[in-house]
Design a protein around this motif. Structure first.
Motif, PDB file in Angstrom:
ATOM      1  N   VAL A 145       8.881   4.654  -6.222  1.00 29.51           N
ATOM      2  CA  VAL A 145       9.204   3.524  -5.649  1.00 29.51           C
ATOM      3  C   VAL A 145       9.316   2.656  -6.663  1.00 29.51           C
ATOM      4  O   VAL A 145       9.008   2.558  -7.790  1.00 29.51           O
ATOM      5  N   ASP A 146      10.050   1.400  -6.316  1.00 35.97           N
ATOM      6  CA  ASP A 146      10.320   0.249  -7.260  1.00 35.97           C
ATOM      7  C   ASP A 146       8.871  -0.238  -7.403  1.00 35.97           C
ATOM      8  O   ASP A 146       8.316  -0.893  -6.337  1.00 35.97           O
ATOM      9  N   VAL A 147       8.389  -0.477  -8.761  1.00 39.32           N
ATOM     10  CA  VAL A 147       6.995  -1.015  -8.839  1.00 39.32           C
ATOM     11  C   VAL A 147       6.913  -2.462  -8.493  1.00 39.32           C
ATOM     12  O   VAL A 147       5.938  -3.219  -8.072  1.00 39.32           O
TER      13      VAL A 147
ATOM     14  N   LEU B 235       1.464   3.554 -12.301  1.00 33.99           N
ATOM     15  CA  LEU B 235       0.969   5.002 -11.967  1.00 33.99           C
ATOM     16  C   LEU B 235       1.455   5.452 -10.652  1.00 33.99           C
ATOM     17  O   LEU B 235       2.005   6.540 -10.506  1.00 33.99           O
ATOM     18  N   ILE B 236       0.924   4.849  -9.815  1.00 28.94           N
ATOM     19  CA  ILE B 236       1.607   5.082  -8.066  1.00 28.94           C
ATOM     20  C   ILE B 236       3.019   5.060  -8.093  1.00 28.94           C
ATOM     21  O   ILE B 236       3.481   6.062  -7.724  1.00 28.94           O
ATOM     22  N   ALA B 237       3.643   4.119  -8.649  1.00 33.73           N
ATOM     23  CA  ALA B 237       5.067   3.797  -8.454  1.00 33.73           C
ATOM     24  C   ALA B 237       5.791   5.110  -9.090  1.00 33.73           C
ATOM     25  O   ALA B 237       6.717   5.624  -8.542  1.00 33.73           O
TER      26      ALA B 237
ATOM     27  N   LEU C  55      -4.515   8.652  -9.794  1.00 34.03           N
ATOM     28  CA  LEU C  55      -3.510   7.602  -9.064  1.00 34.03           C
ATOM     29  C   LEU C  55      -2.164   8.267  -9.250  1.00 34.03           C
ATOM     30  O   LEU C  55      -1.412   8.155  -8.205  1.00 34.03           O
ATOM     31  N   ARG C  56      -1.785   9.180 -10.181  1.00 31.72           N
ATOM     32  CA  ARG C  56      -0.355   9.955 -10.284  1.00 31.72           C
ATOM     33  C   ARG C  56      -0.403  10.836  -9.240  1.00 31.72           C
ATOM     34  O   ARG C  56       0.417  11.144  -8.524  1.00 31.72           O
ATOM     35  N   ARG C  57      -1.714  11.631  -9.237  1.00 29.68           N
ATOM     36  CA  ARG C  57      -1.692  12.747  -7.982  1.00 29.68           C
ATOM     37  C   ARG C  57      -1.769  12.305  -6.635  1.00 29.68           C
ATOM     38  O   ARG C  57      -1.274  12.622  -5.587  1.00 29.68           O
TER      39      ARG C  57
END
Length: 369
Positions: free
Chosen positions: A94-96, A87-89, A134-136
């Motif tokens: 960025v590469d998870v 979700l963050i990546a 987390l997306r936000r």
């Protein structure tokens, strides 16, 4: 328990005060983005900090461009150490596989599960509870890094985009790694709202991905609670009454302590624990203790009895969770009626490994693994 629907949660999270109070600080050579998840829509203004390792910092990017994500939930085999970083990546671009995971410390206010109201992993709430916050958080960090790059190039942010940890200026192809932008990004005001990716633009969410924690579990380097080791630590094995309502009648404490390594036998109303210098001694000591039980009122209770009790209870009026239409009338008018009873045996919703807990008690308090 009152929980938030996804629709309510969306509305709550759209408020800057209820979703997050962001702090961006140039601390320890990096860019720290801290945010608080809402607890049932409650506004929390005390969740920001200027310390890079403070309990409300979920996302850190250092001058080398390394991304550290502080995980608010635990991994119990359900894949959260892969799905939640995705979700963050996704929004951070960025590469998870390169996101470093650091588990959060205990803090009900900061790491609260917004759908449960406490810091807890369970009830299939992890993705539902963290999906938007987390997306936000990732999108906000990405937007600030893009703005920092645009200011350095003296161009409009709309002419730049982020990809794989790099900000790119579209018309000239100029590039800057995230690590070279963290100091400038840390000085920018945090935007009130940030656009999230449209599902059509997802690169990670909704796609299969190998488990990030599989290698450590296969090669044995993964550490579990049962792997905790402290100087002078003792080990205990516990036997509990085989029936609900049963009581401990007796144990042979002398025989238990005769086992080399056994140091103590602890009696409880419905259990007994044998303490030793290692697990094997504790297990052998428990066998030697030969605990005897008064099985109590449920001594003869069987599965047949329980099924009969459930069947009888099903004939009584119950709590109405939802009432749509008139099912009785519709069934009465049906041309064909099917009446069937389905039974499922009791199954243990339990861990594969032995249930365990490590406790370190000091004058100041205790730590629990």
């Amino acid at each position: 328990m009152k929980t938030l629907s996804m629709e309510t949660y969306e509305a709550v999270s759209n408020s800057r005060r209820s979703f997050l109070k962001l702090t961006v600080a140039a601390i320890g050579g990096g860019f720290t983005l801290g945010f608080g998840l809402p607890a049932r829509g409650e506004v929390r203004d005390d969740l920001t900090t200027d310390a890079p390792f403070a309990p409300n910092a979920f996302l850190r990017i250092d001058r080398a461009g390394a991304v550290t994500f502080v995980m608010p939930v635990i991994e119990m085999g359900q894949g959260t150490y892969t799905s939640v970083p995705m979700l963050i990546a996704e929004e951070l671009e960025v590469d998870v596989d390169k996101v470093m995971i650091e588990h959060s410390p205990p803090d009900d206010k900061v790491y609260v599960n917004p759908l449960i109201g406490i810091q807890m992993t369970g009830g299939s709430t992890t993705i539902r509870g963290t999906y938007l916050p987390l997306r936000r958080a990732g999108a906000t960090a990405r937007g600030m890094l893009v703005t920092a790059a645009a200011q350095r190039w003296n161009v409009e942010p709309s002419t730049c985009h982020a990809e794989k940890g790099v900000v790119i200026h579209g018309s000239t192809g100029r590039k800057l790694d995230y690590g070279k932008l963290v100091d400038a990004a840390a000085k920018l005001p945090v935007p009130e709202k940030v656009p999230l990716k449209a599902p059509a633009d997802f690169k990670l969410i909704g796609t299969p991905h190998r488990r990030l924690d599989i290698a450590a579990k296969v090669n044995g380097s993964a550490k579990f609670g049962i792997d905790s080791r402290l100087p002078g630590m003792k080990f205990a094995v516990v036997a509990i009454s085989p029936t609900f309502g049963g009581k401990l009648v007796s144990v042979d404490e002398a025989k238990a302590k005769a086992v080399p390594g056994v140091s103590q036998v602890v009696r409880l109303d419905d259990a007994v624990a044998v303490v030793a210098v290692h697990t094997w001694a504790a297990k052998q000591g428990l066998v030697a203790a030969a605990p005897q039980w008064d099985l109590g009122p449920n001594a003869t209770l069987s599965t047949t009895d329980i099924v009969a009790q459930l069947a009888a209870a099903s004939e009584q009026p119950g709590a109405v969770a939802r009432h749509d239409g008139d099912a009785t009338a519709v069934i009465a008018q049906a041309a064909q009626k099917i009446d069937a009873v389905y039974q499922q045996p009791f199954l243990a919703h339990a861990t594969m490994e032995p249930m365990n807990c490590t406790v370190h008690i000091t004058k100041e308090g205790c730590d629990i693994w």
